[in-house]
Motif scaffolding. Structure first.
Motif, PDB file in Angstrom:
ATOM      1  N   VAL A 147     -26.605 -44.167  -3.554  1.00 13.63           N
ATOM      2  CA  VAL A 147     -25.696 -43.042  -3.732  1.00 13.63           C
ATOM      3  C   VAL A 147     -25.021 -42.904  -5.394  1.00 13.63           C
ATOM      4  O   VAL A 147     -25.028 -41.796  -6.017  1.00 13.63           O
ATOM      5  N   GLN A 148     -24.468 -44.068  -5.842  1.00 16.80           N
ATOM      6  CA  GLN A 148     -23.880 -44.126  -6.997  1.00 16.80           C
ATOM      7  C   GLN A 148     -24.846 -43.888  -8.329  1.00 16.80           C
ATOM      8  O   GLN A 148     -24.657 -43.030  -9.189  1.00 16.80           O
ATOM      9  N   PRO A 149     -26.331 -44.431  -8.324  1.00 17.29           N
ATOM     10  CA  PRO A 149     -27.223 -43.863  -9.345  1.00 17.29           C
ATOM     11  C   PRO A 149     -27.635 -42.662  -9.307  1.00 17.29           C
ATOM     12  O   PRO A 149     -27.861 -42.068 -10.294  1.00 17.29           O
ATOM     13  N   TYR A 150     -27.643 -42.132  -8.091  1.00 17.49           N
ATOM     14  CA  TYR A 150     -28.090 -40.813  -7.751  1.00 17.49           C
ATOM     15  C   TYR A 150     -27.041 -39.807  -8.541  1.00 17.49           C
ATOM     16  O   TYR A 150     -27.299 -38.905  -9.052  1.00 17.49           O
ATOM     17  N   THR A 151     -25.634 -40.042  -7.992  1.00 19.48           N
ATOM     18  CA  THR A 151     -24.822 -39.034  -8.897  1.00 19.48           C
ATOM     19  C   THR A 151     -24.853 -39.196 -10.360  1.00 19.48           C
ATOM     20  O   THR A 151     -24.231 -38.129 -10.993  1.00 19.48           O
ATOM     21  N   VAL A 152     -25.037 -40.293 -10.874  1.00 21.78           N
ATOM     22  CA  VAL A 152     -25.221 -40.427 -12.261  1.00 21.78           C
ATOM     23  C   VAL A 152     -26.135 -39.592 -12.825  1.00 21.78           C
ATOM     24  O   VAL A 152     -26.133 -38.853 -13.996  1.00 21.78           O
ATOM     25  N   TYR A 153     -27.450 -39.864 -12.288  1.00 17.87           N
ATOM     26  CA  TYR A 153     -28.598 -39.255 -12.822  1.00 17.87           C
ATOM     27  C   TYR A 153     -28.765 -37.916 -12.451  1.00 17.87           C
ATOM     28  O   TYR A 153     -29.293 -37.323 -13.235  1.00 17.87           O
ATOM     29  N   GLU A 154     -28.059 -37.431 -11.386  1.00 14.36           N
ATOM     30  CA  GLU A 154     -27.951 -36.120 -11.091  1.00 14.36           C
ATOM     31  C   GLU A 154     -27.258 -35.142 -12.273  1.00 14.36           C
ATOM     32  O   GLU A 154     -27.719 -34.246 -12.994  1.00 14.36           O
ATOM     33  N   LYS A 155     -26.149 -35.770 -12.634  1.00 10.26           N
ATOM     34  CA  LYS A 155     -25.515 -35.235 -13.968  1.00 10.26           C
ATOM     35  C   LYS A 155     -26.247 -35.211 -15.212  1.00 10.26           C
ATOM     36  O   LYS A 155     -26.497 -34.407 -16.002  1.00 10.26           O
ATOM     37  N   VAL A 156     -27.253 -36.217 -15.307  1.00 13.01           N
ATOM     38  CA  VAL A 156     -28.125 -36.390 -16.394  1.00 13.01           C
ATOM     39  C   VAL A 156     -28.941 -35.441 -16.334  1.00 13.01           C
ATOM     40  O   VAL A 156     -29.283 -34.603 -17.376  1.00 13.01           O
ATOM     41  N   GLN A 157     -29.870 -35.069 -15.376  1.00  9.68           N
ATOM     42  CA  GLN A 157     -30.899 -34.187 -15.143  1.00  9.68           C
ATOM     43  C   GLN A 157     -30.138 -32.897 -15.243  1.00  9.68           C
ATOM     44  O   GLN A 157     -31.037 -31.898 -15.956  1.00  9.68           O
ATOM     45  N   VAL A 158     -29.211 -32.645 -14.786  1.00 15.22           N
ATOM     46  CA  VAL A 158     -28.770 -31.067 -14.928  1.00 15.22           C
ATOM     47  C   VAL A 158     -28.322 -30.614 -16.128  1.00 15.22           C
ATOM     48  O   VAL A 158     -28.553 -29.753 -16.812  1.00 15.22           O
ATOM     49  N   THR A 159     -27.539 -31.511 -17.101  1.00 11.81           N
ATOM     50  CA  THR A 159     -27.598 -31.566 -18.554  1.00 11.81           C
ATOM     51  C   THR A 159     -28.608 -31.588 -19.333  1.00 11.81           C
ATOM     52  O   THR A 159     -28.781 -30.453 -20.195  1.00 11.81           O
TER      53      THR A 159
END
Length: 276
Positions: A149-161
Motif C-alpha cells: 500500500v505505501q509504495p503504491y501511494t508514493v509511486y502513484e503520485k510519481v506516475q501521475v506527475t
C-alpha cells in the motif's frame, strides 16, 4: 489509480464524491462510444500512428471506466477482475494519448532528433511507470492493509506527475512549433492565420489546464474522484484533438486554394489528413 480502502480527506463528502464518480464514468463511456463512431465514420484510411494511437487511447477508456465501476460502484470483491480491467484500459488510455500528441507533432515540427527524443521519452515512461504501478496495484488491492500500500501511494503520485509533465512537454513543443510555423504564414494569409493560431493555442492551453485537477486530486488523496475524473478528461482531450486536426486540415486546404506552389509543410499536413 486507487486501491482497496482508499482514504478520503476530511474535507470531502463521500456521498457527493460517489455521485461525481458515477457522473464522470458515465460521461467517459459516452464520450468513448461517440469517439469510436467518429473514428469509423470520419477516417477513410484507417492506418498510421495517429489513427491507431487514437483508437488505442479511446478504447482504453472503456475497460478503465468499467474497472472502476466494478470497484467503486458495484463494490466488487474480486480485486483481480477490476484491477485487470483498470490496468488493461489505463495503459493505452494514457500512453495512447501521448502517442496521439507525438504523431500530431509531426505536422508542424520536423526536427528528427527531438522527435526521437520525445518518442524515447514516451517509451521509457511507459515501461518505467506502467509495469511497476500495475504490480503494486495488484498487491495493494489484495488486502486492506499490506506492504504494497505505501509504495503504491508514493509511486502513484510519481506516475501521475510524470505523465502530466510528459504531455506538458509535448504540448509545449507543439505550441512553439505552431508559433514558428504560423509566423512565416502571417504576412501571406493575414487574419485567417492569426485566428487559426489563436484557436490552436487556446485549445492546447485548455488541454493542459484540464490535467491540473488530476494532480490536485491526487495530492489531496481523493483517489476515487481523481481516477474517474481522469477517464473523463482523457475522453474530452481526444474529442478536442479532432478540433485541432480539423483546423490544421482546414488551413492546409485554404493554402492550397490560394497558393499552388505549397511547400513541404502543407504536403505533410495533407498526407496526415488523407488518413481521414
Amino acid at each position: 489509480m486507487g486501491y482497496s480502502g482508499n482514504p478520503q480527506t476530511g474535507l470531502t463528502d463521500p456521498g457527493a464524491i460517489s455521485v461525481a464518480v458515477v457522473a464522470f464514468l458515465v460521461l467517459s463511456l459516452y464520450n468513448a462510444i461517440e469517439l469510436d463512431v467518429i473514428l469509423l465514420t470520419v477516417f477513410q484510411r484507417r492506418r498510421g500512428l495517429y489513427f491507431w494511437s487514437f483508437v488505442a487511447s479511446t478504447n482504453g477508456i472503456v475497460p478503465h471506466s468499467i474497472g472502476f465501476f466494478l470497484k467503486n460502484i458495484l463494490s466488487s470483491r474480486q480485486f483481480g477482475l477490476y484491477i485487470t480491467f483498470v490496468a488493461v484500459g489505463w495503459v493505452p488510455m494514457v500512453t495512447g494519448q501521448s502517442l496521439v500528441l507525438y504523431s500530431r507533432l509531426h505536422l508542424l515540427f520536423w526536427d528528427t532528433f527531438y522527435l526521437k527524443l520525445v518518442l524515447g521519452l514516451i517509451i521509457f515512461n511507459a515501461i518505467a511507470l506502467h509495469i511497476p504501478i500495475i504490480i503494486l496495484m495488484y498487491g495493494a488491492n489484495s488486502s486492506p492493509s499490506n506492504a504494497f500500500v505505501q509504495p503504491y501511494t508514493v509511486y502513484e503520485k510519481v506516475q501521475v506527475t510524470v505523465f502530466f509533465l510528459q504531455e506538458l512537454i509535448i504540448s509545449s513543443i507543439y505550441i512553439k512549433a505552431c508559433f514558428s510555423f504560423f509566423d512565416t504564414q502571417d504576412s501571406m494569409y493575414g487574419d485567417s492565420v492569426r485566428k487559426m493560431r489563436r484557436h490552436l493555442l487556446l485549445v492546447n492551453i485548455l488541454v493542459v489546464i484540464l490535467d491540473v485537477p488530476i494532480l490536485c486530486l491526487e495530492y489531496t488523496d481523493v483517489y476515487d474522484l481523481q481516477t474517474a475524473y481522469k477517464a473523463f478528461v482523457y475522453s474530452v482531450k481526444l474529442k478536442m484533438e479532432f478540433q485541432i486536426l480539423n483546423k490544421l486540415v482546414e488551413m492546409t486546404r485554404a493554402r492550397e486554394d490560394v497558393d499552388p506552389f505549397n511547400n513541404s509543410s502543407a504536403i505533410r499536413m495533407r498526407d496526415e489528413s488523407s488518413q481521414r
